[in-house]
Scaffold this active site. Structure first.
Site, short mmCIF file in Angstrom:
data_model
loop_
_atom_site.label_atom_id
_atom_site.label_comp_id
_atom_site.label_asym_id
_atom_site.label_seq_id
_atom_site.Cartn_x
_atom_site.Cartn_y
_atom_site.Cartn_z
N SER A 152 0.85 -1.19 0.00
CA SER A 152 0.00 0.00 0.00
C SER A 152 0.89 1.25 0.00
CB SER A 152 -0.85 -0.03 1.28
OG SER A 152 -1.45 1.21 1.50
N TYR B 177 -0.25 -0.71 10.68
CA TYR B 177 -0.39 -1.17 9.29
C TYR B 177 0.67 -0.50 8.41
CZ TYR B 177 -2.84 -1.89 4.75
OH TYR B 177 -3.18 -2.23 3.46
N LYS C 234 3.56 -2.49 6.32
CA LYS C 234 3.66 -2.42 4.86
C LYS C 234 5.04 -1.88 4.44
CE LYS C 234 -0.31 -4.18 3.49
NZ LYS C 234 -0.39 -5.48 2.83
N1 LIG Z 1 -8.66 -2.27 0.37
C1 LIG Z 1 -7.79 -1.32 0.12
O1 LIG Z 1 -8.13 -0.15 -0.06
C2 LIG Z 1 -6.33 -1.66 0.03
C3 LIG Z 1 -5.43 -0.63 -0.32
C4 LIG Z 1 -4.08 -0.93 -0.43
C5 LIG Z 1 -3.65 -2.21 -0.20
N2 LIG Z 1 -4.54 -3.18 0.15
C6 LIG Z 1 -4.02 -4.53 0.38
O2 LIG Z 1 -4.77 -5.44 -0.42
C7 LIG Z 1 -4.77 -6.73 0.21
C8 LIG Z 1 -6.20 -7.25 0.33
O3 LIG Z 1 -6.90 -6.37 1.18
P1 LIG Z 1 -8.51 -6.34 1.22
O4 LIG Z 1 -8.88 -4.93 1.18
O5 LIG Z 1 -9.08 -7.29 0.26
O6 LIG Z 1 -8.74 -6.86 2.72
P2 LIG Z 1 -9.97 -7.66 3.38
O7 LIG Z 1 -11.18 -7.48 2.59
O8 LIG Z 1 -9.94 -7.27 4.82
O9 LIG Z 1 -9.49 -9.20 3.23
C9 LIG Z 1 -8.35 -9.63 3.91
C10 LIG Z 1 -8.10 -11.08 3.55
O10 LIG Z 1 -6.93 -11.52 4.27
C11 LIG Z 1 -7.26 -12.76 4.89
N3 LIG Z 1 -6.44 -13.05 6.07
C12 LIG Z 1 -6.29 -12.33 7.20
N4 LIG Z 1 -5.49 -12.98 8.07
C13 LIG Z 1 -5.12 -14.14 7.46
C14 LIG Z 1 -4.32 -15.23 7.82
N5 LIG Z 1 -3.71 -15.30 9.02
N6 LIG Z 1 -4.14 -16.25 6.93
C15 LIG Z 1 -4.74 -16.21 5.73
N7 LIG Z 1 -5.56 -15.20 5.32
C16 LIG Z 1 -5.74 -14.19 6.19
C17 LIG Z 1 -8.74 -12.65 5.23
O11 LIG Z 1 -9.24 -13.95 5.48
P3 LIG Z 1 -10.51 -14.23 6.48
O12 LIG Z 1 -11.74 -14.02 5.64
O13 LIG Z 1 -10.30 -15.63 6.91
O14 LIG Z 1 -10.41 -13.25 7.62
C18 LIG Z 1 -9.25 -12.01 3.95
O15 LIG Z 1 -9.42 -12.99 2.94
C19 LIG Z 1 -4.06 -6.54 1.55
O16 LIG Z 1 -2.72 -6.90 1.42
C20 LIG Z 1 -4.18 -5.04 1.79
O17 LIG Z 1 -3.17 -4.56 2.64
C21 LIG Z 1 -5.86 -2.94 0.27
#
Ligand SMILES: NC(=O)c1ccc[n+]([C@@H]2O[C@H](COP(=O)([O-])OP(=O)(O)OC[C@H]3O[C@@H](n4cnc5c(N)ncnc54)[C@H](OP(=O)(O)O)[C@@H]3O)[C@@H](O)[C@H]2O)c1
Length: 272
Positions: A150, A171, A175
């Site tokens: 991020s 966070y 990152k």
């Molecule tokens: N959303 C944004 O705006 C944004 C921006 C920049 C970067 N990102 C990055 O994009 C990626 C995806 O984020 P997202 O927004 O899709 O997040 P999200 O909707 O909160 O989903 C997070 C995922 O990570 C899984 N997870 C958490 N702990 C885990 C573990 N110990 N082992 C395996 N899986 C685990 C969760 O599984 P469970 O369902 O089992 O909890 C879920 O599938 C992340 O790396 C985040 O930092 C997101």
């Protein structure tokens, strides 16, 4: 024909990667390993209708679980390599009190929540997963390891108001550490044909990103794959932002309203 494994595939961006890859031809995508802590209905639906989608039980914080997952994938690949490993799973704790009241007197550094858990998932989880899957990636043609990061991990952008406003120091720290981990791998493995990419997927409408975010998960997954599938090693050791049509300039981004204008998706390399 490429094979993919995505961690954190149960929801959000991880699930969108699964959906997007499943929409592509078998001549482009051969296997989609959906790594998740549980086989949620959304994944079950996909694997029922598309044999390329296979659930792999995977908790990235548990070294035994990662080892078992790697053995399972190795067996399913029947001697072939894994082209793309997407380290997507992450957690983020926002200080909700500070978020709803930014002027609140609160020492969010001394009261930092979530640092240990976020290090476990966002940094150590990526290390455990990468080290177990590396031999399989090495056997493949593409040899790509994508660490979803991020702009919040950019140390040189930390004082930028679009980043500084968000009360999630743990966070941001994890990152930044993930970015450093990516660079170390990129240096170590560049002569073996690998690409280690610290990719920012944009601000996405997920549980982590909230519904205030700029882009849908579909847009984030598609644009991320444009970067991931760029031929060769051009992104090895780089920190690219996705590129989305209609968001490439400040004026275009501003026309979307809300927070838009602050976030531009132009495919640039983000400063570390
Ligand atoms: N959303 C944004 O705006 C944004 C921006 C920049 C970067 N990102 C990055 O994009 C990626 C995806 O984020 P997202 O927004 O899709 O997040 P999200 O909707 O909160 O989903 C997070 C995922 O990570 C899984 N997870 C958490 N702990 C885990 C573990 N110990 N082992 C395996 N899986 C685990 C969760 O599984 P469970 O369902 O089992 O909890 C879920 O599938 C992340 O790396 C985040 O930092 C997101």
């Amino acid at each position: 024909m490429a094979s993919f494994l995505i961690t954190g595939a149960s929801r959000g961006l991880g699930l969108a990667f699964v959906k997007e890859l499943a929409s592509r031809k078998s001549s482009e995508v051969s296997n989609i390993f959906a790594g998740a802590r549980s086989n949620v209905p959304a994944l079950q639906e996909h694997s029922k209708t598309d044999p390329r989608v296979q659930f792999v039980k995977l908790d990235v914080t548990n070294p035994d679980s990662v080892k078992e997952a790697a053995a399972q994938v190795e067996k399913k690949l029947e001697g072939k390599g894994l082209d793309v490993l997407i380290n997507n799973a992450a957690v983020c704790h926002y200080d909700m009190q500070k978020m709803s009241n930014p002027t609140l007197e609160k020492d969010i550094m001394r009261e930092m929540t979530g640092l240990e858990e976020e290090f476990q998932v966002n940094v150590l989880g990526v290390q455990y997963t990468t080290r177990e899957f590396l031999p399989l990636v090495e056997k493949s043609e593409l040899k790509k390891v994508v660490n979803i990061t991020s702009t919040f991990g950019s140390i040189s952008s930390a004082s930028d108001p679009a980043i500084a406003w968000s009360p999630c120091p743990a966070y941001k720290i994890t990152k930044a550490a993930l970015n450093a981990l990516t660079v170390q791998y990129a240096l170590e493995y560049q002569n073996k044909g690998f690409s280690f990419i610290a990719l920012c997927p944009g601000w996405l409408k997920t549980d982590l990103g909230s519904q205030m975010a700029d882009l849908t998960t579909e847009e984030g997954a598609k644009a991320s794959l444009d970067i991931i599938l760029t031929p060769g090693q051009v992104y090895n050791g780089k920190f690219p932002m996705i590129k989305v049509k209609g968001w490439e300039t400040q004026e275009e981004a501003a026309s979307h309203g809300g927070y838009a204008g602050k976030n531009v998706y132009d495919g640039r390399n983000i400063p570390w």
